[in-house]
Design an enzyme around this catalytic site. Structure first.
Site: not given
Ligand code: ADP
Length: 174
Positions: A11-12, A25, A34-35, A119, A121-123
């Site tokens: 977890d970052i 966003n 992650v946001d 980008s 994940g959801v993107y």
């Molecule tokens: P985006 O909208 O830019 O696609 P997301 O948050 O949906 O961003 O996903 C980006 C990446 O971050 C994905 O690979 C997801 O698995 C990862 N991610 C989600 N939560 C965390 C976290 N707490 N720490 C590190 N990586 C994460």
């Protein structure tokens, strides 16, 4: 191969670095993925207030807030492209996210920063292509920015870490 680049699974929001990068966003409004995790860990009220004051961020650009309750001192918010098939400038925009973050980090005197997979994940950006851009651009920036000590690619899972290791020409996640 640049030894200053590390691939890390976890977890970052737990990383004690100068800055972690948020895949934000354009409204800087917080959200899922992650946001959302960064907002919760930093403190939703403080971070939302700071983001509101900035107002927003264009795709491919980067802005800075404090880290508030995070172990990291600061958060660099960047807005990745939403994947629309690859012909709408997505690769250039994603590349720009990495270079803008690195430039901002240098300007702030940061030595150690951590990126999520912007980008991916959801993107909906194809992961392998996104990882290849991330690695290429960070390696390119590190050639110029010799003051950097460490750039961490923080992955949520091992599959993602394997993609980074492969793009870096390495075998195992560290
Ligand atoms: P985006 O909208 O830019 O696609 P997301 O948050 O949906 O961003 O996903 C980006 C990446 O971050 C994905 O690979 C997801 O698995 C990862 N991610 C989600 N939560 C965390 C976290 N707490 N720490 C590190 N990586 C994460």
């Amino acid at each position: 191969m640049d030894e200053r680049i590390q691939v890390w699974v976890g977890d970052i929001t737990t990383l004690k670095v100068d800055a972690i990068v948020n895949a934000a966003n354009r409204q800087l409004a917080g959200g899922g993925g992650v946001d959302g995790a960064i907002h919760r860990a930093a403190g939703v009220d403080d971070l939302q207030a700071a983001c509101r004051q900035i107002g927003g961020c264009a795709t491919g650009q980067a802005v800075l807030t404090p880290g508030f309750r995070l172990p990291a001192r600061a958060i660099i918010h960047t807005v990745g492209p939403i994947w629309q098939g690859g012909q709408q400038g997505e690769p250039e925009q994603l590349r720009s996210c990495y270079s803008e973050v690195m430039t901002l980090a240098v300007r702030e005197g940061f030595r150690c920063i951590a990126f999520p997979a912007i980008s991916c994940g959801v993107y909906g950006y194809p992961k392998e292509q996104a990882v290849s851009i991330a690695v290429e651009e960070v390696e390119r920036c590190l050639e110029t920015y010799l003051m950097f000590k460490k750039v961490i690619f923080a992955c949520f899972d091992q599959d993602m870490a394997r993609l980074y290791q492969a793009a870096l020409g390495r075998g195992q996640a560290t």
